[in-house]
Design a protein around this motif. Sequence first.
Motif, PDB file in Angstrom:
ATOM      1  N   VAL A  62       0.280   8.499  -7.677  1.00  0.00           N
ATOM      2  CA  VAL A  62       2.082   8.601  -7.807  1.00  0.00           C
ATOM      3  C   VAL A  62       2.732   8.511  -6.331  1.00  0.00           C
ATOM      4  CG1 VAL A  62       3.944   9.478  -8.169  1.00  0.00           C
ATOM      5  CG2 VAL A  62       2.634  10.229 -10.172  1.00  0.00           C
ATOM      6  N   HIS A  63       2.719   7.006  -5.730  1.00  0.00           N
ATOM      7  CA  HIS A  63       3.255   7.169  -4.558  1.00  0.00           C
ATOM      8  C   HIS A  63       4.691   8.076  -4.644  1.00  0.00           C
ATOM      9  CE1 HIS A  63       0.223   4.875  -2.785  1.00  0.00           C
ATOM     10  NE2 HIS A  63       0.243   3.735  -3.826  1.00  0.00           N
ATOM     11  N   SER A  65       1.221  12.056  -4.334  1.00  0.00           N
ATOM     12  CA  SER A  65       1.284  11.474  -2.806  1.00  0.00           C
ATOM     13  C   SER A  65       2.401  11.617  -2.090  1.00  0.00           C
ATOM     14  CB  SER A  65      -0.067  10.755  -3.037  1.00  0.00           C
ATOM     15  OG  SER A  65       0.206   9.619  -2.818  1.00  0.00           O
ATOM     16  N   VAL A  66       2.209  12.268  -1.124  1.00  0.00           N
ATOM     17  CA  VAL A  66       3.106  11.395  -0.060  1.00  0.00           C
ATOM     18  C   VAL A  66       2.659  10.732   1.395  1.00  0.00           C
ATOM     19  CG1 VAL A  66       4.748  12.234   1.474  1.00  0.00           C
ATOM     20  CG2 VAL A  66       4.353  13.757  -0.596  1.00  0.00           C
ATOM     21  N   CYS A 108       7.204   4.914  -6.428  1.00  0.00           N
ATOM     22  CA  CYS A 108       8.221   5.936  -7.642  1.00  0.00           C
ATOM     23  C   CYS A 108       9.219   5.315  -6.714  1.00  0.00           C
ATOM     24  CB  CYS A 108       8.352   6.830  -8.257  1.00  0.00           C
ATOM     25  SG  CYS A 108       8.153   8.346  -6.331  1.00  0.00           S
ATOM     26  N   LYS A 109       9.573   4.817  -5.665  1.00  0.00           N
ATOM     27  CA  LYS A 109      10.756   4.608  -4.944  1.00  0.00           C
ATOM     28  C   LYS A 109      10.644   3.729  -3.960  1.00  0.00           C
ATOM     29  CE  LYS A 109      14.645   7.013  -1.924  1.00  0.00           C
ATOM     30  NZ  LYS A 109      14.337   5.317  -0.736  1.00  0.00           N
ATOM     31  N   VAL A 146       5.051  -1.842   0.838  1.00  0.00           N
ATOM     32  CA  VAL A 146       4.606  -2.371  -0.566  1.00  0.00           C
ATOM     33  C   VAL A 146       3.297  -2.437  -0.770  1.00  0.00           C
ATOM     34  CG1 VAL A 146       5.220  -3.383  -2.462  1.00  0.00           C
ATOM     35  CG2 VAL A 146       6.990  -2.072  -1.287  1.00  0.00           C
ATOM     36  N   ILE A 147       2.796  -3.599   0.203  1.00  0.00           N
ATOM     37  CA  ILE A 147       1.656  -4.165   0.335  1.00  0.00           C
ATOM     38  C   ILE A 147       0.676  -3.581  -0.079  1.00  0.00           C
ATOM     39  CG2 ILE A 147       0.427  -6.240   0.990  1.00  0.00           C
ATOM     40  CD1 ILE A 147       3.579  -8.141   1.202  1.00  0.00           C
ATOM     41  N   GLN A 148       1.175  -2.603   1.338  1.00  0.00           N
ATOM     42  CA  GLN A 148      -0.347  -1.504   1.933  1.00  0.00           C
ATOM     43  C   GLN A 148      -0.969  -1.047   0.234  1.00  0.00           C
ATOM     44  OE1 GLN A 148      -2.074  -1.272   4.507  1.00  0.00           O
ATOM     45  NE2 GLN A 148      -1.546  -3.048   5.465  1.00  0.00           N
ATOM     46  N   ALA A 149       0.425  -0.244  -0.049  1.00  0.00           N
ATOM     47  CA  ALA A 149       0.700   0.839  -1.198  1.00  0.00           C
ATOM     48  C   ALA A 149      -0.784  -0.134  -2.226  1.00  0.00           C
ATOM     49  CB  ALA A 149       1.769   1.077  -1.896  1.00  0.00           C
ATOM     50  N   CYS A 150      -0.210  -1.507  -2.925  1.00  0.00           N
ATOM     51  CA  CYS A 150      -0.349  -2.349  -3.603  1.00  0.00           C
ATOM     52  C   CYS A 150      -2.075  -1.942  -3.863  1.00  0.00           C
ATOM     53  CB  CYS A 150       0.081  -3.498  -4.413  1.00  0.00           C
ATOM     54  SG  CYS A 150       1.918  -3.016  -4.496  1.00  0.00           S
TER      55      CYS A 150
END
Length: 621
Positions: free
Chosen positions: A388-389, A438-439, A458-459, A490-494
Amino acid sequence: MEPARIPESFPAPSFRGNQERALADIRDAFAAGNDVVLVRAPTGSGKSLLARSIMGAARTVEEADPAQPTGAYYTTPQVSQLDDVEADDLLSDFRIIRGKNNYDCILPGEHDTPVDQAPCVRKKGFDCTVRHRCPYFSDRSIASNQSIAAMTLAYFMQTAGSDVFRTRDVVVVDEAHGLAEWAEMYAAVELTPRRVPVWDDVEVPDVTAATGDEVEGAVRFAEQLLERCEAEKDRLLAKAELTPEEAARRDRLQELRSELSYFAEDYRDPHSPTTWVVDQLDGAGGSITIKPLDPAKYLQHTVWDRGSKFALLSATILSKEAYCRGVGLDPENVALVEVGHTFPVENRPLYDTTQGKMTYEHRDETLPRIADLLVRLMAKHDDEKGLVHCHSYAIQERLADRLAELGVAGRIRVHDRENRDAELEAWKASDEPELFLSVKMEEALNLEGDLCRWQVLCKAPYLNTSDSRVEQRLEEGQWAWYYRAALRTVIQACGRVVRSPEDYGATYLADDSLLELFDRASTDIPDWFGEQVDRLSKPTLPAADPEAALAGVDASPGTYSGGRSAHSSRHGPGSSSGGPGKSGGRSGSSGSGSGSTPTNRTEADAEKRENHPLSDVWGDS
């Protein structure tokens, strides 16, 4: 530089994906006379191998005239990325150098002393008999004399102007999308009791009181503080021997003098393009943070003067023109090479599981719904690890508390600022289907295969508008920059959970503002990510059943039965874990929110620093 050597310098036995085409395009871009080439390469492109090929074209000592630069630098803002390079057998000719505090002294009785606090920096006139074997100076000597020197961006910037690490022919910056933000962060001046050794010896004014201009007030205070730092530094230098604590104090004073001098001189320079902004907490006596905007001048000295040719690699350089403006480059002299994505889009699905807005004013309503969603997803992915981000520690803490109330704490792992690396490694090493809250782990995290099969955003990761840099830019109408920064994250997270063409993993979107972001930043979305957005669908999810979420897991918090393994994954592409086209309603209502521009103006002060994209990755090199 000899561009023709780029393809033949590829270090692997064979090409995969689009690597051969990409290297040909990069070769042609440099051959056309461009000094800077942006390489937009998605996750899994093998950017480190592309970097090695580019550096193979650098001028050699044998080819150079005496005044011409030779060799290459490889640098990346991420320490973990440098670790990966060091561990890659195909990149064995990279000579890694790190900051002094990463090495221990080898003198008797000093083996637990980092080199930056060793006797050579504590004792006046100390003659080290083992300097030739010192791990730091040995690595530095090797790196400075080999054709490829590799280091973190922090160390690279710190060594600007060094006689050891001079200008080279080719510089490659990996993960270069945040270069402007890193420069702003590195050039910032933090005046707090922890960061100013002489804090108790000075009277800290309200920087707006005298002139009504906080920047002018900050400059005046900086110039006064410089004199006090100089006096304290001279006092320490007069001592024959320093304790480790005194040595650290002296070094911080030197660093602070450099920071204050740069700020004051740049502010007084009428030709400087830099705009400075100042924050002060609680007026007189309060901490002061001085931050630059548009750090082109700073990058000129620390980066652009360090090489003749540059390759800047990232998956998320979204707009060539905007990127060039941010880092002080002329777009007319910069080429962009696009590397196509080779991962099947059906292996990297996005799912709409939005539960409402996660802006501060709506969070109390939305966060419990997201916790319920996580329980449903744990039941769906009962034997698979998830991530979870959380975006901030405040959100992480509230989610963890809510999940404990729902009875699923036994499957949850969290971290804090101090133990983040240790908890990350423990989670990756576990065979249990833990969910890691995670943060700031959206970047430089490789979760290939069963390390992680699903993740939740989540945000929407908008920058905090209470940050003076963000506020200043938005007052100037730079909303495209604001949306682009969030989209980049967002793209990095994905890209964390799908790392090869055969890999697969699901990404669930829990905040309504993420969908709005895709609309607002639609013109900056790369084609390959646009495919994922276009296929966005709602998955079919089970009920929020804690027992199903804990299948095979001991219900006691933090303990596991050991009866299930995340490696027994059964949710492949197109299976019941959900695929494009799957039907089903979303859990919970969308919550309130009219689609207005997110401002987060009432974000808690505790989140202000957490929400900076560099807050948890910037550290000593």
